[in-house]
Design an enzyme around this catalytic site. Structure first.
Site, PDB file in Angstrom:
ATOM      1  N   SER A  34       0.872  -1.178   0.000  1.00  0.00           N
ATOM      2  CA  SER A  34       0.000   0.000   0.000  1.00  0.00           C
ATOM      3  C   SER A  34       0.908   1.226   0.000  1.00  0.00           C
ATOM      4  CB  SER A  34      -0.861  -0.020   1.266  1.00  0.00           C
ATOM      5  OG  SER A  34      -1.402   1.264   1.521  1.00  0.00           O
TER       6      SER A  34
ATOM      7  N   TYR B  68      -1.983  -1.086  10.313  1.00  0.00           N
ATOM      8  CA  TYR B  68      -2.108  -1.399   8.888  1.00  0.00           C
ATOM      9  C   TYR B  68      -0.854  -0.913   8.139  1.00  0.00           C
ATOM     10  CZ  TYR B  68      -3.988  -1.366   4.110  1.00  0.00           C
ATOM     11  OH  TYR B  68      -4.181  -1.573   2.753  1.00  0.00           O
TER      12      TYR B  68
HETATM   13  P1  NDP Z   1     -11.567  -6.211   1.070  1.00  0.00           P
HETATM   14  O1  NDP Z   1     -11.891  -5.837   2.464  1.00  0.00           O
HETATM   15  O2  NDP Z   1     -12.607  -6.099   0.014  1.00  0.00           O
HETATM   16  O3  NDP Z   1     -10.968  -7.680   0.996  1.00  0.00           O
HETATM   17  C1  NDP Z   1     -10.090  -8.145   1.959  1.00  0.00           C
HETATM   18  C2  NDP Z   1     -10.044  -9.643   1.845  1.00  0.00           C
HETATM   19  O4  NDP Z   1      -9.237 -10.147   2.904  1.00  0.00           O
HETATM   20  C3  NDP Z   1     -11.431 -10.269   1.961  1.00  0.00           C
HETATM   21  O5  NDP Z   1     -11.569 -11.315   1.031  1.00  0.00           O
HETATM   22  C4  NDP Z   1     -11.412 -10.789   3.379  1.00  0.00           C
HETATM   23  O6  NDP Z   1     -12.256 -11.901   3.601  1.00  0.00           O
HETATM   24  C5  NDP Z   1      -9.956 -11.196   3.515  1.00  0.00           C
HETATM   25  N1  NDP Z   1      -9.630 -11.391   4.917  1.00  0.00           N
HETATM   26  C6  NDP Z   1      -9.681 -10.495   5.923  1.00  0.00           C
HETATM   27  N2  NDP Z   1      -9.379 -11.090   7.084  1.00  0.00           N
HETATM   28  C7  NDP Z   1      -9.133 -12.398   6.799  1.00  0.00           C
HETATM   29  C8  NDP Z   1      -8.805 -13.532   7.572  1.00  0.00           C
HETATM   30  N3  NDP Z   1      -8.690 -13.480   8.901  1.00  0.00           N
HETATM   31  N4  NDP Z   1      -8.633 -14.713   6.945  1.00  0.00           N
HETATM   32  C9  NDP Z   1      -8.773 -14.827   5.618  1.00  0.00           C
HETATM   33  N5  NDP Z   1      -9.109 -13.786   4.827  1.00  0.00           N
HETATM   34  C10 NDP Z   1      -9.287 -12.597   5.421  1.00  0.00           C
HETATM   35  O7  NDP Z   1     -10.292  -5.327   0.715  1.00  0.00           O
HETATM   36  P2  NDP Z   1      -9.492  -5.081  -0.639  1.00  0.00           P
HETATM   37  O8  NDP Z   1      -9.935  -6.003  -1.704  1.00  0.00           O
HETATM   38  O9  NDP Z   1      -9.503  -3.639  -0.855  1.00  0.00           O
HETATM   39  O10 NDP Z   1      -8.013  -5.468  -0.157  1.00  0.00           O
HETATM   40  C11 NDP Z   1      -7.207  -6.427  -0.777  1.00  0.00           C
HETATM   41  C12 NDP Z   1      -5.770  -6.091  -0.477  1.00  0.00           C
HETATM   42  O11 NDP Z   1      -5.420  -4.862  -1.127  1.00  0.00           O
HETATM   43  C13 NDP Z   1      -5.471  -5.882   1.013  1.00  0.00           C
HETATM   44  O12 NDP Z   1      -4.227  -6.469   1.325  1.00  0.00           O
HETATM   45  C14 NDP Z   1      -5.409  -4.379   1.153  1.00  0.00           C
HETATM   46  O13 NDP Z   1      -4.593  -3.997   2.220  1.00  0.00           O
HETATM   47  C15 NDP Z   1      -4.804  -3.995  -0.192  1.00  0.00           C
HETATM   48  N6  NDP Z   1      -5.019  -2.603  -0.589  1.00  0.00           N
HETATM   49  C16 NDP Z   1      -6.270  -2.165  -0.947  1.00  0.00           C
HETATM   50  C17 NDP Z   1      -6.461  -0.874  -1.372  1.00  0.00           C
HETATM   51  C18 NDP Z   1      -7.810  -0.343  -1.760  1.00  0.00           C
HETATM   52  O14 NDP Z   1      -7.941   0.856  -2.070  1.00  0.00           O
HETATM   53  N7  NDP Z   1      -8.837  -1.158  -1.816  1.00  0.00           N
HETATM   54  C19 NDP Z   1      -5.337   0.087  -1.467  1.00  0.00           C
HETATM   55  C20 NDP Z   1      -4.068  -0.470  -1.063  1.00  0.00           C
HETATM   56  C21 NDP Z   1      -3.929  -1.779  -0.662  1.00  0.00           C
HETATM   57  P3  NDP Z   1     -13.818 -11.692   3.940  1.00  0.00           P
HETATM   58  O15 NDP Z   1     -14.461 -11.407   2.622  1.00  0.00           O
HETATM   59  O16 NDP Z   1     -14.172 -13.007   4.506  1.00  0.00           O
HETATM   60  O17 NDP Z   1     -13.901 -10.571   4.907  1.00  0.00           O
END
Ligand code: NDP
Length: 259
Positions: free
Chosen positions: A158, A171
């Site tokens: 990020s 984070y």
């Molecule tokens: P979401 O919240 O949409 O997705 C996050 C995912 O992580 C979900 O599928 C969630 O599962 C999963 N997750 C969370 N906790 C756990 C756990 N304990 N075990 C297994 N899976 C878990 O976020 P994003 O799609 O936006 O994020 C994806 C990645 O991109 C992350 O690493 C985030 O930090 C990074 N990111 C995102 C940005 C953005 O603007 N969106 C910008 C920069 C980085 P569940 O659906 O079950 O909750």
């Protein structure tokens, strides 16, 4: 040799054909979009996530789209035991005998709050899910990645993992740690294996996490996950062979809004 430029990449229809790619957090947001894209470009995808219902929906979408049948691998990164990690590795070994790509996409935002007041148990949870679980999964899957002729590990970073920003707490610290893990592991793999290790910053993307971090933002101004998948396909596929230890942006930087 590297032939793809992630931000400009246009993926060929069969670019990932014959590759087995595991994706954490594949049930929602960016992970879901990348899973669909990988399958659309021919990969056999291992869908890792904590909610089986969400993974089943992605499975159905892939199959309905004519993609290779994925496998569903439930794994809660906050609670998983060593035995559960081993079971994932055993399942991939039994079915494929190797792993060509591993995208660490799952992440927990935690709270946006000052370090002075950050809740200690929440800090531990965020560091565990974002960093320690990614490390543990990588460790258990490394033998399968080594068994592939050209394997790619991709961690998700990020902008706050490159330059600290007030209130992003655990984070931001977790993303700094992942950048470090990328460099350490890339150096360890370099010259002795075909395993390459990079980090990707998806940039602002319209997901549940983005909404939680920026509740006042106009959602329509933020790109959808489906628009950034080509960079992931590029890094997970043959075009990025030879590229390691890099941190890459999936999107061009957004221009500041005119005053
Ligand atoms: P979401 O919240 O949409 O997705 C996050 C995912 O992580 C979900 O599928 C969630 O599962 C999963 N997750 C969370 N906790 C756990 C756990 N304990 N075990 C297994 N899976 C878990 O976020 P994003 O799609 O936006 O994020 C994806 C990645 O991109 C992350 O690493 C985030 O930090 C990074 N990111 C995102 C940005 C953005 O603007 N969106 C910008 C920069 C980085 P569940 O659906 O079950 O909750």
């Amino acid at each position: 040799m590297t032939t793809c430029e992630p931000r400009l990449h246009v993926a060929a229809p069969d670019e990932l054909s014959g590759r087995v790619i595991a994706i954490t957090g594949a049930g929602d947001g960016i992970g879901r979009a990348v899973a669909l894209a990988c399958a659309a470009h021919g990969a056999e995808v291992v869908l890792l996530g904590r909610k089986v219902r969400k993974l089943e929906a992605v499975y159905d979408e892939i199959v309905a789209g004519g993609g290779p049948e994925p496998i569903i691998a439930p794994l809660d990164l906050e609670r998983a035991t060593a035995r559960e990690y081993d079971a994932i590795a055993d399942a991939i070994r039994a079915r494929f005998g190797r792993l060509d790509g591993l995208l660490h996409n799952a992440g927990l935002l935690g709270d946006l709050s000052p370090i002075e007041h950050y809740d200690v148990p929440l800090w531990t949870r965020v560091l565990h899910v974002n960093v320690t679980a990614a490390f543990a999964l990588t460790q258990v899957l490394l033998p399968l990645l080594r068994a592939a002729p050209d394997a790619s590990i991709l961690f998700t970073s990020s902008s706050v993992g490159r330059r600290g920003r007030a209130y992003w707490g655990a984070y931001a610290v977790s993303k700094f740690a992942l950048e470090g893990l990328t460099q350490v592991l890339a150096d360890e793999m370099s010259g002795v294996t075909h395993v390459r290790v990079n980090a990707i910053n998806p940039g602002a993307t319209r997901t549940a996490m983005r909404r939680a971090a920026y509740p006042a933002e106009v959602a329509e101004s933020v790109p959808l996950p489906g628009t950034i998948t080509a960079a992931y396909v590029c890094l997970l596929g043959p075009g990025a062979r030879g590229m390691t230890g890099q941190t890459v942006d999936a999107q061009a930087p957004r221009l500041p809004r005119p005053a």
